[in-house]
Design an enzyme around this catalytic site. Structure first.
Site, mmCIF file in Angstrom:
data_model
loop_
_atom_site.group_PDB
_atom_site.id
_atom_site.type_symbol
_atom_site.label_atom_id
_atom_site.label_comp_id
_atom_site.label_asym_id
_atom_site.label_seq_id
_atom_site.Cartn_x
_atom_site.Cartn_y
_atom_site.Cartn_z
ATOM 1 N N SER A 281 0.853 -1.184 0.000
ATOM 2 C CA SER A 281 0.000 0.000 0.000
ATOM 3 C C SER A 281 0.888 1.233 0.000
ATOM 4 C CB SER A 281 -0.882 -0.021 1.248
ATOM 5 O OG SER A 281 -1.185 1.293 1.672
ATOM 6 N N LYS A 287 0.885 -3.380 4.901
ATOM 7 C CA LYS A 287 -0.003 -4.135 4.012
ATOM 8 C C LYS A 287 0.690 -4.994 2.972
ATOM 9 C CE LYS A 287 -4.144 -3.001 3.313
ATOM 10 N NZ LYS A 287 -5.323 -3.820 3.398
ATOM 11 N N GLU A 294 -7.421 -10.476 -6.948
ATOM 12 C CA GLU A 294 -8.534 -9.537 -7.134
ATOM 13 C C GLU A 294 -8.719 -9.198 -8.611
ATOM 14 O OE1 GLU A 294 -7.896 -6.251 -4.410
ATOM 15 O OE2 GLU A 294 -7.601 -7.677 -2.784
#
Ligand code: ARG
Length: 462
Positions: A281, A287, A294
């Site tokens: 991130s 993260k 996805e």
């Protein structure tokens, strides 16, 4: 008057094509992908015209030589594609004129772009489907490999995303193998029935020349010529079949991606994905996000969209050819590219995934997952009906829940309270590994079954 229109049909046209129409009417940027098929189709067509004495051998050879030269030019990126000539067929025809002169005009005897384009497109879809089948084979092999190392990895099987009954992780992976095997079958069956050659039906009626459609059909690798000239140029079922198979396959991949995303979450923590398939991130330093999973989940929408778009295009078209159909190629190519990448990414994901075995086992013991085994035990050992046994097991779950215990944390004294005449060996039903290994019915999750299944699949996917 000087002819202002440079198109093949320019003779009857008094003005040049409008620029804006040229922009949307030209499909060359898309259908140039068909050049191999288009040139092959033209070579075979020319051979047939010679064999049938419709054109001279001299002219035929000249045409074929010119076509081969064009093929080399395109392969070497030395061909100039022009929007002015609309599509791949006319770009090649125009170039043939500039290479061999007026004899190029003999090639289009007894054919139309209508039969030409579907011949090309069918050949391309066959090739594309074969490539997808190859990639699916690789994917299945990777799933098998991951299954082999996880036969004894126990996890909770879910229904409604609630813990249901313990399963082997390998058994779960083999479920996806079955899905991808069905996808393969779908693409293979499309290849088998796409196998009718449209070449020679002309614009829509067939032709008055004595052509040999069996010859061209065989030479192009089709089983037989199509039966009805009108249907031949109107039919896009083969493209829809491709798009539909691609959509179903993409849906399978998307479901798998969704599971990985859930399992990789900090709440589930069931698997670990290698860093190379994660991203960070820009603001949260801690993260590691499963972006590739996805993306393949998101991209399934593109496959579905292409199918929907072509169905909608086709639904109102009277027979036979309409320009609407030109849009079919962009949709198929787009769906193909998307799916191929999704399969490759899924393959990377399955290879880079490690199950968190302790966590899986711990979760398999959560949610009273062996309650069904207890009920089954009562049926099998205490001669109860399943409904009676179900009630007793439900009472045991109520008891355990109230006392904040898992089923495998109960002692015999507590269990005995639920039913008289219980043998002490009942306690083994609360062991999740035992639960898995009891499921020996064909297709069940027992280790024994999985080993046999992997052995069988290994032979199938060497
Ligand atoms: N580029 C056209 C297509 O893909 C080829 C067929 C053109 N036929 C016609 N009658 N305009 O549909």
């Amino acid at each position: 008057m000087k002819n202002k229109n440079k198109a093949v049909w320019g003779t009857r046209f008094n003005s040049a094509t409008s620029k804006i129409f040229e922009k949307i009417g030209a499909s060359i940027d898309i259908d140039k992908r068909l050049f191999e098929e288009d040139i092959l189709g033209s070579i075979i067509h020319a051979q047939m015209l010679v064999r049938q004495k419709i054109i001279t051998k001299d002219k035929g050879n000249k045409i074929i030589k010119g076509l081969k030269k064009i093929r080399t030019e395109i392969r070497k990126n030395k061909f100039h594609f022009s929007k002015k000539y609309e599509d791949i067929h006319q770009n090649i025809e125009k170039r043939l004129f500039s290479i061999i002169g007026e004899d190029a005009g003999y090639l289009h005897i007894a054919r139309s772009r209508n039969d030409q384009v579907i011949t090309d497109f069918k050949l391309w879809i066959k090739k594309g489907s074969e490539e997808i089948v190859k990639k699916l084979n690789n994917l299945i092999k990777s799933f098998l490999k991951q299954s082999e190392t996880n036969i004894n990895t126990i996890m909770p099987g879910f229904t409604h995303l609630k813990n249901a009954q313990p399963i082997s992780f390998a058994h779960y992976l083999l479920a996806y193998v079955e899905m991808f095997k069905r996808d393969k079958k779908r693409f293979i069956s499309n290849i088998n029935y796409i196998d009718e050659c449209p070449l020679g039906v002309g614009a829509l009626t067939g032709t008055s020349y004595k052509i040999d459609r069996n010859f061209t059909s065989k030479k192009l690798g089709f089983k037989k010529p199509t039966n009805n000239s009108i249907d031949s140029v109107s039919d896009r079922d083969f493209a829809l079949d491709f798009l539909s198979s691609a959509s179903i396959c993409a849906m399978h991949i998307s479901r798998f991606a969704e599971e990985l995303i859930i399992w990789n979450s900090d709440v589930f923590k069931l698997i670990k994905i290698d860093d190379k398939m994660l991203t960070g991130s820009s603001i949260m330093p801690q993260k590691k996000n499963p972006d590739p999973a996805e993306l393949i989940r998101g991209r399934a929408g593109k496959n579905f969209g292409s199918l929907q778009a072509l169905l909608t295009t086709m639904k109102g078209l009277p027979l036979s050819y309409y320009k609407d159909m030109q849009e079919d190629k962009a949709l198929v190519f787009h769906s193909y590219d998307t799916l191929l990448e999704s399969i490759i990414i899924t393959n990377e994901l399955i290879k880079s995934l490690k199950p968190n075995k302790e966590r899986m086992l711990a979760l398999a013991n959560e949610g009273f997952t062996t309650a069904t085994d207890f009920a089954d035990y009562l049926v099998q050992n205490n001669s109860l009906s399943f409904r009676e046994a179900y009630k007793i097991s439900a009472k045991l779950v109520n008891y355990a829940e109230k006392n904040k215990k898992k089923l495998n944390e109960l002692n015999f004294k507590e269990v005995k309270k639920m039913k008289k005449n219980l043998n002490k060996n009942v306690m083994k039903v609360f062991d999740v590994r035992n639960s898995v290994n009891l499921k020996v019915s064909y297709g069940g999750t027992a280790t024994k079954n999985i080993k046999k299944m992997i052995f069988k699949l290994r032979k199938e996917f060497k």
